[in-house]
Write an enzyme that holds these catalytic residues in place. Structure first.
Site, PDB file in Angstrom:
ATOM      1  N   SER A 114       0.838  -1.210   0.000  1.00 59.74           N
ATOM      2  CA  SER A 114       0.000   0.000   0.000  1.00 59.74           C
ATOM      3  C   SER A 114       0.868   1.252   0.000  1.00 59.74           C
ATOM      4  O   SER A 114       0.596   2.224  -0.716  1.00 59.74           O
ATOM      5  CB  SER A 114      -0.879   0.038   1.256  1.00 59.74           C
ATOM      6  OG  SER A 114      -1.808  -1.004   1.233  1.00 59.74           O
TER       7      SER A 114
ATOM      8  N   ARG B 288     -13.559  -7.181 -10.901  1.00 60.30           N
ATOM      9  CA  ARG B 288     -13.781  -6.533  -9.601  1.00 60.30           C
ATOM     10  C   ARG B 288     -14.586  -5.227  -9.722  1.00 60.30           C
ATOM     11  O   ARG B 288     -14.536  -4.534 -10.731  1.00 60.30           O
ATOM     12  CB  ARG B 288     -12.432  -6.310  -8.908  1.00 60.30           C
ATOM     13  CG  ARG B 288     -11.767  -7.649  -8.614  1.00 60.30           C
ATOM     14  CD  ARG B 288     -10.458  -7.510  -7.887  1.00 60.30           C
ATOM     15  NE  ARG B 288     -10.627  -6.917  -6.569  1.00 60.30           N
ATOM     16  CZ  ARG B 288      -9.604  -6.573  -5.793  1.00 60.30           C
ATOM     17  NH1 ARG B 288      -8.367  -6.725  -6.227  1.00 60.30           N
ATOM     18  NH2 ARG B 288      -9.816  -6.067  -4.608  1.00 60.30           N
TER      19      ARG B 288
ATOM     20  N   GLN C 216      -9.240   2.136  -0.332  1.00 64.53           N
ATOM     21  CA  GLN C 216      -9.062   2.433  -1.755  1.00 64.53           C
ATOM     22  C   GLN C 216     -10.058   3.497  -2.210  1.00 64.53           C
ATOM     23  O   GLN C 216      -9.694   4.432  -2.924  1.00 64.53           O
ATOM     24  CB  GLN C 216      -9.200   1.156  -2.582  1.00 64.53           C
ATOM     25  CG  GLN C 216      -8.062   0.178  -2.318  1.00 64.53           C
ATOM     26  CD  GLN C 216      -8.203  -1.132  -3.065  1.00 64.53           C
ATOM     27  OE1 GLN C 216      -9.233  -1.404  -3.689  1.00 64.53           O
ATOM     28  NE2 GLN C 216      -7.178  -1.965  -2.988  1.00 64.53           N
TER      29      GLN C 216
ATOM     30  N   ASP D   7      -6.943  -7.971   4.851  1.00 65.84           N
ATOM     31  CA  ASP D   7      -6.142  -8.824   3.960  1.00 65.84           C
ATOM     32  C   ASP D   7      -5.590 -10.060   4.666  1.00 65.84           C
ATOM     33  O   ASP D   7      -4.966 -10.908   4.027  1.00 65.84           O
ATOM     34  CB  ASP D   7      -4.972  -8.012   3.373  1.00 65.84           C
ATOM     35  CG  ASP D   7      -5.460  -6.979   2.355  1.00 65.84           C
ATOM     36  OD1 ASP D   7      -6.594  -7.102   1.864  1.00 65.84           O
ATOM     37  OD2 ASP D   7      -4.690  -6.039   2.064  1.00 65.84           O
TER      38      ASP D   7
ATOM     39  N   ARG E  52     -12.535 -14.669  -1.427  1.00 63.21           N
ATOM     40  CA  ARG E  52     -11.669 -15.316  -0.428  1.00 63.21           C
ATOM     41  C   ARG E  52     -12.418 -16.172   0.575  1.00 63.21           C
ATOM     42  O   ARG E  52     -11.836 -17.088   1.160  1.00 63.21           O
ATOM     43  CB  ARG E  52     -10.820 -14.258   0.294  1.00 63.21           C
ATOM     44  CG  ARG E  52      -9.726 -13.721  -0.614  1.00 63.21           C
ATOM     45  CD  ARG E  52      -8.804 -12.752   0.057  1.00 63.21           C
ATOM     46  NE  ARG E  52      -7.693 -12.474  -0.843  1.00 63.21           N
ATOM     47  CZ  ARG E  52      -6.901 -11.410  -0.770  1.00 63.21           C
ATOM     48  NH1 ARG E  52      -7.098 -10.509   0.181  1.00 63.21           N
ATOM     49  NH2 ARG E  52      -5.912 -11.249  -1.616  1.00 63.21           N
TER      50      ARG E  52
HETATM   51  C1  S3P Z   1      -5.658  -1.349   0.170  1.00 63.38           C
HETATM   52  C2  S3P Z   1      -6.902  -1.357   0.754  1.00 63.38           C
HETATM   53  C3  S3P Z   1      -7.677  -2.577   0.989  1.00 63.38           C
HETATM   54  C4  S3P Z   1      -6.835  -3.840   0.858  1.00 63.38           C
HETATM   55  C5  S3P Z   1      -5.909  -3.789  -0.318  1.00 63.38           C
HETATM   56  C6  S3P Z   1      -4.981  -2.590  -0.224  1.00 63.38           C
HETATM   57  C7  S3P Z   1      -4.975  -0.050  -0.041  1.00 63.38           C
HETATM   58  O1  S3P Z   1      -8.735  -2.640   0.054  1.00 63.38           O
HETATM   59  O2  S3P Z   1      -7.653  -4.980   0.763  1.00 63.38           O
HETATM   60  O3  S3P Z   1      -5.121  -4.961  -0.397  1.00 63.38           O
HETATM   61  O4  S3P Z   1      -3.770  -0.039  -0.302  1.00 63.38           O
HETATM   62  O5  S3P Z   1      -5.649   0.976   0.073  1.00 63.38           O
HETATM   63  P1  S3P Z   1     -10.141  -1.894   0.338  1.00 63.38           P
HETATM   64  O6  S3P Z   1      -9.833  -0.496   0.571  1.00 63.38           O
HETATM   65  O7  S3P Z   1     -10.962  -2.078  -0.906  1.00 63.38           O
HETATM   66  O8  S3P Z   1     -10.738  -2.620   1.504  1.00 63.38           O
END
Ligand code: S3P
Length: 440
Positions: free
Chosen positions: A28, A128, A174, A322, A353
């Site tokens: 991230s 997705r 995200q 995750d 998952r």
């Molecule tokens: C992430 C946010 C998470 C996570 C992903 C990385 C990020 O997703 O599952 O692996 O870097 O902002 P979501 O924000 O959709 O939950």
């Protein structure tokens, strides 16, 4: 590639976990360091960069958008920022590979630009949901099309977007980050409210690029028109990669296992809390963090312990989103029953998952029940081996490698090439820790 030629792992039963490990850099944080460096004024140096396929997709996309990037070493990157108006149209569609973070954050970054962009990805990413980002961006004035809510995402130039006040329907870093990135390039002050805290790397890193991010409880706000200034980003070890070895240590580290230099941002470490509730012996030794872009870092020490099943508090779900695949492996090895609910988001990750883990655990003979928004598991002290379909999902593949520590026969894990998206060198590190794993 045909199914016969796809990469696989064979993980032999047993194995003892010990020693000291350093996991690769945080995914991230590496994505964000590249993107923020790209639109900053001046240069950004990234050390400890994750040289995984996901972050390399972000790196290549930025290059296609006119950002000059040098990588003198695998994990050492210089991004020569083009400033707030410096991105240029790419000659072709931007391929985000397997990376959900890349596609969603780029949607926010590119929507307010003066040029069009198209975002695509691999088979998994093309399935997705993208409307969760496209919807709020349209409310800001973006012109974005998805296809049945999925990629390709077509972004039409929309300079002059306006701030919004938006409440996220689900906790998602995200979506939050995409709105903040669009807000940064829009008129007015954008507010995002979350139903529960999600990872806050965007907020912390924007601050170290000199951008003012206001936080008030569950609300984050950003004023449009601020300029980022290049900086040095030191990327800590990825907690989500360390998670596989934290669980391995709980199952088989008689003399302890030490994981060095791991990012322990509290919006990421729900797994530690869940495992402690199960009886795990995990010690966190914080490091000085003055120069880590506001991200807390620690060494994590873990020892084999007797785990007992728990009912997972729903408040911990976004803080360990995750880590559920490997948490389910811990639950399969615990005494008694474990129940996870409120985890519907797991169905729209790199794979479904919940379904992939239920299927794999069943193949090993672990009693479980797949629920609409979770999983129930009855732990056992030893299960069988067998063939596992990872569904091309890196975290499913690595989780079943860890399960081999308690298996009676080898576990064959199919379709593992995507481990390289988040954890290059996984097999080497796993063998160093004591797993009996080979790739073929
Ligand atoms: C992430 C946010 C998470 C996570 C992903 C990385 C990020 O997703 O599952 O692996 O870097 O902002 P979501 O924000 O959709 O939950």
């Amino acid at each position: 590639m045909s199914d016969m030629t796809k990469a696989r792992y064979v993980a032999g039963p047993g194995g003892k976990i010990e020693g000291e490990l350093t996991v690769p850099g945080d995914k991230s944080i590496s994505h964000r360091a590249l993107m923020f460096g790209g639109i900053a004024e001046g240069d950004t140096e990234i050390t400890g960069f994750l040289a995984g396929e996901d972050c390399l997709a972000t790196l290549r996309a930025l290059q296609s958008l006119g950002v000059r990037i040098e990588r003198p070493e695998e994990e050492h990157v210089f991004v020569h920022g083009v400033g707030p108006d410096g991105l240029r149209p790419a000659a072709a569609a931007l391929d985000m590979g397997n990376a959900g973070t890349a596609i969603r954050l780029f949607m926010g970054l590119l929507a307010p630009q003066r040029f069009n962009s198209t975002l695509i990805g691999d088979e998994s990413l093309m399935r997705r949901p993208m409307e969760r980002v496209a919807g709020p961006l349209r409310m800001m004035g973006a012109n974005i099309q998805t296809h049945d809510g999925k990629p390709p995402v077509e972004i039409h130039a929309s300079p002059g977007m306006r701030a919004i006040e938006y409440t996220l329907p689900v906790a998602s870093a995200q979506v939050k980050s995409a709105i903040l990135l669009a807000g940064l390039q829009s008129f007015g002050r954008t507010h995002v409210t979350e139903p529960a805290p999600s990872r806050d790397h965007t907020e912390r890193m924007l601050a170290s690029f000199g951008v003012e991010v206001l936080r008030e409880g569950a609300k984050v706000a950003i004023e449009g028109g601020q300029t980022l200034r290049g900086t040095h980003v030191r990327v800590p070890g990825d907690f989500s990669s360390a998670a596989f070895f934290i669980v391995a240590g709980c199952l088989a580290a008689e003399n302890g296992l030490l994981l060095r230099n791991v990012g322990v941002n509290p919006t990421r470490t729900g797994l530690i809390e869940m495992l402690r509730q199960m009886g795990a012996d995990i010690r966190v030794h914080p490091q000085a963090t003055a120069d880590a872009n506001g991200e807390p870092i620690a060494d994590i020490e873990v020892r084999k312990s007797r785990l007992r099943g728990i009912k997972v508090p729903e408040s911990l779900v976004p803080l360990s989103i995750d880590e559920f695949p490997v948490f389910f492996v811990a639950a399969a090895c615990a005494e008694g029953e474990t129940l996870v609910r409120g985890a519907l988001e797991l169905r729209v990750k790199e794979s479904d998952r919940l379904a992939a883990m239920a299927q794999g655990l069943t193949a090993l003979g672990v009693e479980n029940q797949l629920l609409a928004d979770g999983l129930w598991i009855r732990g056992t002290d030893r299960f069988g081996g067998g063939a596992i379909d990872s569904h091309g999902d890196h975290r499913i593949a690595m989780s079943f490698a860890i399960a081999s520590l308690k298996a009676r026969a080898p576990i064959e894990i199919l379709d593992v090439a995507n481990v390289a998206t988040s954890f290059p060198g996984f097999v080497t590190l796993a063998r160093k820790a004591g797993l009996q794993i080979v790739a073929s």
